[in-house]
Design an enzyme around this catalytic site. Structure first.
Site, PDB file in Angstrom:
ATOM      1  NE  ARG A  89     -66.597 -84.713  -8.112  1.00 47.96           N
ATOM      2  CZ  ARG A  89     -66.683 -84.801  -6.617  1.00 47.96           C
ATOM      3  NH1 ARG A  89     -67.669 -84.528  -5.803  1.00 47.96           N
ATOM      4  NH2 ARG A  89     -65.446 -84.922  -6.113  1.00 47.96           N
ATOM      5  CG  ASP A 148     -61.574 -89.049  -1.722  1.00 43.93           C
ATOM      6  OD1 ASP A 148     -62.516 -89.135  -1.684  1.00 43.93           O
ATOM      7  OD2 ASP A 148     -60.724 -88.531  -2.711  1.00 43.93           O
TER       8      ASP A 148
END
Length: 309
Positions: A168, A259
Site C-alpha cells: 500500500r 487474506d
C-alpha cells in the site's frame, strides 16, 4: 498440546455500501481477516488464535473487542490507548473489484509495538506469527524496530514467522521506504505470501518464478506467490512448483481474497500438511470467500471448506 497462532496488525471499522445511501458496518483489516480465517479452519482444541493490536477506550473499541471474543479470538494481548480511536475505512465496489477510502491517522493500532516488553509477552508462546506490510506501514521506525527484534527472537526459537507484503504505497513516505520496509519484512520471515502484481511493480520481477527466487534469497524457506485467478508459485525445500487456482465463474466480491488464502495456507501448515497441500486448501478457501460479500465469511462455511476435498 494446543498450538498458538498470533496475528499482528490493525483492525478497523468497515463500511460497505448496502444500497439506497446506506452502509453496513463491520470490523475487518488484513491481519484480522487472516486470523478470522484461521479460527474458522482450525479446531479450538488444536489451535488458539490470538490477535495482537491496540484499541481505544471508546464505544467502538469495546464493540470491536466483543466481536473478536465472539469469534473465539483471544484478546488477552490487545492493549488500550485512552483517547485514541480505532481506524475506519469505506469500500466502493465496481463490479466485483473494490477500492478503499481510509480514516486511520490517529488510530490506536499505530502504537501496537510501542512497548517491546508487552509485544514480547504477546508472542512468547506463539507457534506461528503473522504480520503484513500494512502492519509495518502504520508503525514509526522505532516501533518497527521493536517488532523486528521480537520477530527475530521468535524465529530463533523455531517459530513460523509469516509475512504478506500487502503493498500500500499511500501508507509509506516514499517508494524507497516501502521497498526497504518490505525487504526487511521478508528477512524476518520463514514463510512469505506475496502477490505477484505487487512484486512486479515494486521490484521489477518479470514472472512469479523470478519473484519466488528473489524472495527466497532473503532467507525465506517457504515462498508462495499468489497471482489472482492464475496459478500460484510455490518455492519450498529447494524446489519450485506451480499450483492452479480454483476457478470461480462469477465472483461476487474479491475483498479479503488474499487474506483468506493466507489463512488457509497457515492453518494447513500448522496442522502438519505439506506446503503443496496447504496451497491447495488455500485456493479452496479463497475461492469460497470471493463468492460472498465482505472480507469475512461465516465460520461454519470455513469449517466445510476445511474438510478433505
Amino acid at each position: 498440546m494446543t498450538k498458538v497462532f498470533a496475528s499482528i496488525g490493525e483492525c478497523m471499522i468497515e463500511l460497505a455500501d448496502a444500497g439506497g445511501g446506506l452502509y453496513r458496518r463491520g470490523f475487518a483489516g488484513d491481519t484480522l481477516n487472516t486470523a478470522w480465517g484461521v479460527r474458522g479452519l482450525a479446531a479450538p482444541a488444536e489451535l488458539a488464535v490470538r490477535y495482537v493490536t491496540k484499541v481505544g477506550d471508546d464505544a467502538a473499541s469495546e464493540e470491536m473487542l466483543r466481536f473478536f471474543e465472539g469469534a473465539g479470538i483471544d484478546t488477552s494481548h490487545v492493549g488500550r490507548v485512552p483517547g485514541r480511536p480505532v481506524g475506519l475505512y469505506m469500500i466502493a465496489l465496481q463490479g466485483f473489484e473494490r477500492s478503499f477510502t481510509y480514516w486511520r491517522d490517529t488510530s490506536a493500532a499505530k502504537l501496537l509495538a510501542a512497548d517491546i516488553g508487552a509485544l514480547r509477552a504477546a508472542l512468547a508462546d506463539a507457534d506461528c506469527i503473522y504480520f503484513s506490510g500494512i502492519t509495518l506501514a502504520i508503525l514509526s521506525p522505532e516501533h518497527r524496530g521493536n517488532l523486528f527484534a521480537v520477530l527475530d527472537e521468535a524465529r530463533a526459537r523455531g517459530a513460523m514467522v509469516a509475512f504478506d507484503a500487502n503493498v500500500r504505497l499511500r501508507l509509506w513516505p516514499s517508494v524507497e521506504a516501502l521497498r526497504a520496509g518490505i525487504e526487511e519484512g521478508y528477512r524476518a520471515a520463514t514463510i512469505a505470501l506475496p502477490t505477484f502484481p505487487d512484486e512486479a511493480e515494486l521490484f521489477g520481477d518479470v514472472s512469479p518464478q523470478e519473484a519466488a527466487f528473489r524472495i527466497a534469497g532473503y532467507g525465506v524457506s517457504e515462498v508462495v506467490v499468489k497471482n489472482g485467478a492464475e496459478p500460484c508459485t510455490l518455492h519450498a525445500g529447494g524446489a519450485i512448483e506451480t499450483i492452479p487456482a480454483v476457478r470461480v465463474a462469477e465472483p461476487l466480491d474479491t475483498t479479503g481474497a488474499g487474506d483468506s488464502f493466507n489463512a488457509g495456507y497457515l492453518a494447513a501448515r500448522l496442522a502438519g500438511r505439506t506446503p503443496a497441500e496447504a496451497v491447495r486448501l488455500a485456493h479452496r478457501v479463497a475461492a469460497r470467500v470471493i463468492c460472498s460479500r465482505g472480507a469475512l465469511v461465516d465460520m461454519a462455511v470455513l469449517r466445510e471448506v476445511a474438510q478433505p476435498a
